[in-house]
Scaffold this motif. Structure first.
Motif, PDB file in Angstrom:
ATOM      1  N   ASP A   1       8.532   3.615  -0.607  1.00 40.17           N
ATOM      2  CA  ASP A   1       8.956   2.943  -1.835  1.00 40.17           C
ATOM      3  C   ASP A   1       9.776   1.694  -1.533  1.00 40.17           C
ATOM      4  O   ASP A   1       9.577   0.641  -2.151  1.00 40.17           O
ATOM      5  CB  ASP A   1       9.763   3.894  -2.716  1.00 40.17           C
ATOM      6  N   GLU A   2      10.715   1.802  -0.600  1.00 43.62           N
ATOM      7  CA  GLU A   2      11.522   0.627  -0.251  1.00 43.62           C
ATOM      8  C   GLU A   2      10.661  -0.464   0.372  1.00 43.62           C
ATOM      9  O   GLU A   2      10.807  -1.647   0.040  1.00 43.62           O
ATOM     10  CB  GLU A   2      12.624   1.028   0.735  1.00 43.62           C
ATOM     11  N   GLY A   3       9.773  -0.088   1.271  1.00 41.47           N
ATOM     12  CA  GLY A   3       8.914  -1.070   1.913  1.00 41.47           C
ATOM     13  C   GLY A   3       7.947  -1.710   0.936  1.00 41.47           C
ATOM     14  O   GLY A   3       7.710  -2.925   0.976  1.00 41.47           O
ATOM     15  N   TYR A   4       7.396  -0.905   0.055  1.00 40.59           N
ATOM     16  CA  TYR A   4       6.450  -1.401  -0.947  1.00 40.59           C
ATOM     17  C   TYR A   4       7.131  -2.424  -1.854  1.00 40.59           C
ATOM     18  O   TYR A   4       6.582  -3.496  -2.139  1.00 40.59           O
ATOM     19  CB  TYR A   4       5.929  -0.232  -1.769  1.00 40.59           C
ATOM     20  N   ALA A   5       8.347  -2.103  -2.317  1.00 36.89           N
ATOM     21  CA  ALA A   5       9.078  -3.007  -3.208  1.00 36.89           C
ATOM     22  C   ALA A   5       9.382  -4.330  -2.514  1.00 36.89           C
ATOM     23  O   ALA A   5       9.234  -5.409  -3.102  1.00 36.89           O
ATOM     24  CB  ALA A   5      10.370  -2.347  -3.679  1.00 36.89           C
ATOM     25  N   ALA A   6       9.777  -4.274  -1.245  1.00 36.13           N
ATOM     26  CA  ALA A   6      10.066  -5.493  -0.500  1.00 36.13           C
ATOM     27  C   ALA A   6       8.816  -6.335  -0.326  1.00 36.13           C
ATOM     28  O   ALA A   6       8.832  -7.563  -0.500  1.00 36.13           O
ATOM     29  CB  ALA A   6      10.667  -5.144   0.864  1.00 36.13           C
ATOM     30  N   GLY A   7       7.705  -5.690   0.020  1.00 35.49           N
ATOM     31  CA  GLY A   7       6.466  -6.413   0.217  1.00 35.49           C
ATOM     32  C   GLY A   7       5.954  -7.070  -1.051  1.00 35.49           C
ATOM     33  O   GLY A   7       5.559  -8.241  -1.049  1.00 35.49           O
ATOM     34  N   VAL A   8       5.952  -6.331  -2.147  1.00 40.28           N
ATOM     35  CA  VAL A   8       5.499  -6.891  -3.429  1.00 40.28           C
ATOM     36  C   VAL A   8       6.338  -8.095  -3.811  1.00 40.28           C
ATOM     37  O   VAL A   8       5.822  -9.133  -4.256  1.00 40.28           O
ATOM     38  CB  VAL A   8       5.543  -5.813  -4.528  1.00 40.28           C
ATOM     39  N   ALA A   9       7.655  -8.004  -3.618  1.00 41.39           N
ATOM     40  CA  ALA A   9       8.539  -9.129  -3.940  1.00 41.39           C
ATOM     41  C   ALA A   9       8.225 -10.352  -3.085  1.00 41.39           C
ATOM     42  O   ALA A   9       8.446 -11.490  -3.506  1.00 41.39           O
ATOM     43  CB  ALA A   9       9.995  -8.714  -3.746  1.00 41.39           C
ATOM     44  N   ASP A  10       7.685 -10.107  -1.889  1.00 37.57           N
ATOM     45  CA  ASP A  10       7.367 -11.206  -0.972  1.00 37.57           C
ATOM     46  C   ASP A  10       5.936 -11.692  -1.118  1.00 37.57           C
ATOM     47  O   ASP A  10       5.474 -12.506  -0.321  1.00 37.57           O
ATOM     48  CB  ASP A  10       7.613 -10.738   0.468  1.00 37.57           C
ATOM     49  N   GLY A  11       5.219 -11.180  -2.116  1.00 43.55           N
ATOM     50  CA  GLY A  11       3.863 -11.648  -2.380  1.00 43.55           C
ATOM     51  C   GLY A  11       2.758 -10.869  -1.713  1.00 43.55           C
ATOM     52  O   GLY A  11       1.592 -11.294  -1.729  1.00 43.55           O
ATOM     53  N   VAL A  12       3.076  -9.719  -1.128  1.00 44.02           N
ATOM     54  CA  VAL A  12       2.049  -8.904  -0.477  1.00 44.02           C
ATOM     55  C   VAL A  12       1.207  -8.193  -1.534  1.00 44.02           C
ATOM     56  O   VAL A  12       1.744  -7.572  -2.454  1.00 44.02           O
ATOM     57  CB  VAL A  12       2.686  -7.861   0.458  1.00 44.02           C
ATOM     58  N   LYS A  13      -0.102  -8.293  -1.399  1.00 45.86           N
ATOM     59  CA  LYS A  13      -1.020  -7.556  -2.253  1.00 45.86           C
ATOM     60  C   LYS A  13      -1.523  -6.345  -1.453  1.00 45.86           C
ATOM     61  O   LYS A  13      -2.451  -6.445  -0.655  1.00 45.86           O
ATOM     62  CB  LYS A  13      -2.183  -8.442  -2.683  1.00 45.86           C
ATOM     63  N   PHE A  14      -0.853  -5.227  -1.657  1.00 45.50           N
ATOM     64  CA  PHE A  14      -1.173  -4.037  -0.879  1.00 45.50           C
ATOM     65  C   PHE A  14      -2.583  -3.553  -1.194  1.00 45.50           C
ATOM     66  O   PHE A  14      -3.031  -3.594  -2.338  1.00 45.50           O
ATOM     67  CB  PHE A  14      -0.158  -2.930  -1.153  1.00 45.50           C
ATOM     68  N   MET A  15      -3.248  -3.056  -0.163  1.00 48.92           N
ATOM     69  CA  MET A  15      -4.607  -2.537  -0.320  1.00 48.92           C
ATOM     70  C   MET A  15      -4.603  -1.051  -0.640  1.00 48.92           C
ATOM     71  O   MET A  15      -5.646  -0.488  -0.968  1.00 48.92           O
ATOM     72  CB  MET A  15      -5.399  -2.800   0.962  1.00 48.92           C
ATOM     73  N   GLN A  16      -3.438  -0.416  -0.517  1.00 43.67           N
ATOM     74  CA  GLN A  16      -3.307   0.998  -0.853  1.00 43.67           C
ATOM     75  C   GLN A  16      -2.137   1.181  -1.819  1.00 43.67           C
ATOM     76  O   GLN A  16      -1.165   0.415  -1.780  1.00 43.67           O
ATOM     77  CB  GLN A  16      -3.037   1.848   0.403  1.00 43.67           C
ATOM     78  N   SER A  17      -2.245   2.174  -2.652  1.00 46.63           N
ATOM     79  CA  SER A  17      -1.112   2.550  -3.492  1.00 46.63           C
ATOM     80  C   SER A  17      -0.082   3.264  -2.628  1.00 46.63           C
ATOM     81  O   SER A  17      -0.345   3.631  -1.481  1.00 46.63           O
ATOM     82  CB  SER A  17      -1.567   3.474  -4.624  1.00 46.63           C
ATOM     83  N   ARG A  18       1.088   3.504  -3.189  1.00 45.10           N
ATOM     84  CA  ARG A  18       2.113   4.258  -2.468  1.00 45.10           C
ATOM     85  C   ARG A  18       1.590   5.647  -2.072  1.00 45.10           C
ATOM     86  O   ARG A  18       1.794   6.110  -0.951  1.00 45.10           O
ATOM     87  CB  ARG A  18       3.366   4.411  -3.335  1.00 45.10           C
ATOM     88  N   GLU A  19       0.904   6.297  -2.984  1.00 46.69           N
ATOM     89  CA  GLU A  19       0.396   7.646  -2.710  1.00 46.69           C
ATOM     90  C   GLU A  19      -0.692   7.607  -1.640  1.00 46.69           C
ATOM     91  O   GLU A  19      -0.763   8.495  -0.778  1.00 46.69           O
ATOM     92  CB  GLU A  19      -0.139   8.285  -3.991  1.00 46.69           C
ATOM     93  N   GLU A  20      -1.539   6.595  -1.682  1.00 45.67           N
ATOM     94  CA  GLU A  20      -2.575   6.460  -0.661  1.00 45.67           C
ATOM     95  C   GLU A  20      -1.959   6.204   0.712  1.00 45.67           C
ATOM     96  O   GLU A  20      -2.460   6.699   1.730  1.00 45.67           O
ATOM     97  CB  GLU A  20      -3.537   5.336  -1.031  1.00 45.67           C
ATOM     98  N   MET A  21      -0.867   5.437   0.751  1.00 48.99           N
ATOM     99  CA  MET A  21      -0.186   5.201   2.024  1.00 48.99           C
ATOM    100  C   MET A  21       0.375   6.501   2.575  1.00 48.99           C
ATOM    101  O   MET A  21       0.289   6.776   3.786  1.00 48.99           O
ATOM    102  CB  MET A  21       0.933   4.180   1.832  1.00 48.99           C
ATOM    103  N   LEU A  22       0.925   7.331   1.717  1.00 48.91           N
ATOM    104  CA  LEU A  22       1.427   8.629   2.146  1.00 48.91           C
ATOM    105  C   LEU A  22       0.287   9.479   2.712  1.00 48.91           C
ATOM    106  O   LEU A  22       0.450  10.152   3.747  1.00 48.91           O
ATOM    107  CB  LEU A  22       2.091   9.350   0.972  1.00 48.91           C
TER     108      LEU A  22
END
Length: 319
Positions: A226-247
């Motif tokens: 969650d912390e990493g995802y929030a930081a990445g999104v704020a920096d413009g990262v378009k994640f290819m997986q959801s948080r649950e998929e990453m888990l």
């Protein structure tokens, strides 16, 4: 394809050996003198698979200033903190058409590489391949032949003819490549995985399988994701997986693919080498702070890892 692997550590050796066995002309350029001397004396690299069938694979190795050929592809596989020194030492043989590829852990090397090579000739990506360096010039490939996979991505996000040729060579080498077109999304997916598995397994002196077998592992992983995802999104990262998929990826890689593996950060720790935590959890902390966010769980892990490094260096930690 003429390929030079810069850095003959665990992953550099695995990439180089597999690509050489696939029919490419591969040379190793090794800045670390003990490794260079071991490979020279042996006449190659000792390779095992899952601690069995150790054999010598012939390999050409050079110190950076002694290498004068011009490769089609240079693969940078030093530790992140060594990237600048390695690229500077090797810049004389990076030609006007040479591509540079990095699948290093953490984030930071592309910013170094682009000082020497334009973005259009940089291929980044990630490796999900477990490998152990037993000693200089002695490497153990973990998992069955063809196990693990890689993801390659142009920094420009526009694959060209040469990139497709690299993908074909990776396929022939059994490295199971996937060509992506989302640069930050690709490298951040591995960053999040490493920020959980590498750091916690190192701190607790456990395997990946032992971590996910812990009843509280998913909850702990979620806090870090969650912390990493929030930081990445704020920096413009378009994640290819959801948080649950990453888990789910972390659980699968740890329980099904490499349950007995200890990550590279652990290998560095027990060898008394500096770890790459500042380029993994530390990068998440830095990115979060840039956008006014907290990443306190990652910040704590960075501090604890540095404490463990300090204790190890002072002889107080038994690995």
């Amino acid at each position: 394809m003429k390929i030079v692997v810069i850095g003959a550590g665990a992953m550099g050796l695995r990439y180089g050996v597999l690509l050489q066995e696939a029919g490419n002309e591969v040379d190793f350029v090794e800045p670390w003198l003990p490794s260079y001397e071991a490979i020279q004396a042996q006449g190659g690299v000792y390779v095992s698979r899952d601690h069995q069938k150790r054999h010598l694979v012939p390999a050409n190795v050079f110190l950076p200033d002694a290498y004068t050929e011009t490769p089609d592809l240079a693969i940078l596989f030093t530790k992140q903190m060594q990237s600048e020194e390695a690229m500077r030492a090797c810049s004389h043989f990076i030609g006007n058409a040479t591509y540079v590829l990095t699948n290093q852990n953490g984030i930071g090397s592309v910013d170094v590489i682009r000082r020497y090579v334009p973005d259009k000739r940089i291929i980044a990506g990630i490796a999900l391949i477990a490998t152990v360096l037993n000693a200089p010039g002695d490497v153990d490939f973990m998992g069955a032949k063809g196990a693990g996979h890689t993801q390659l991505v142009n920094v420009t996000e526009r694959p060209d003819t040469f990139t497709h040729a690299v993908v074909r060579e990776f396929e022939k080498a059994g490295m199971n490549p996937t060509l992506q077109t989302n640069y930050l999304g690709t490298v951040w997916s591995k960053l999040l995985m490493n920020s959980v598995i590498n750091t916690l397994c190192t701190l607790m002196d456990i395997t990946m399988g032992e971590y996910v077998a812990f009843s509280g592992a998913d909850a702990l992983s979620r806090r870090l994701i969650d912390e990493g995802y929030a930081a990445g999104v704020a920096d413009g990262v378009k994640f290819m997986q959801s948080r649950e998929e990453m888990l789910q990826i972390i659980d699968h890689e740890s329980s099904e693919v490499n349950p007995l593996h200890r990550p590279s950060m652990y290998q560095d720790m027990i060898a008394g080498r500096p770890t790459e935590v500042d380029y993994i959890n530390g990068h998440i902390v830095k990115t979060a702070k840039k956008h006014g966010l907290d990443a306190k769980n990652h910040e704590l892990l960075v501090d604890l890892l540095h404490l463990a490094e300090h204790s190890k260096q002072n002889g107080r930690h038994e690995a």
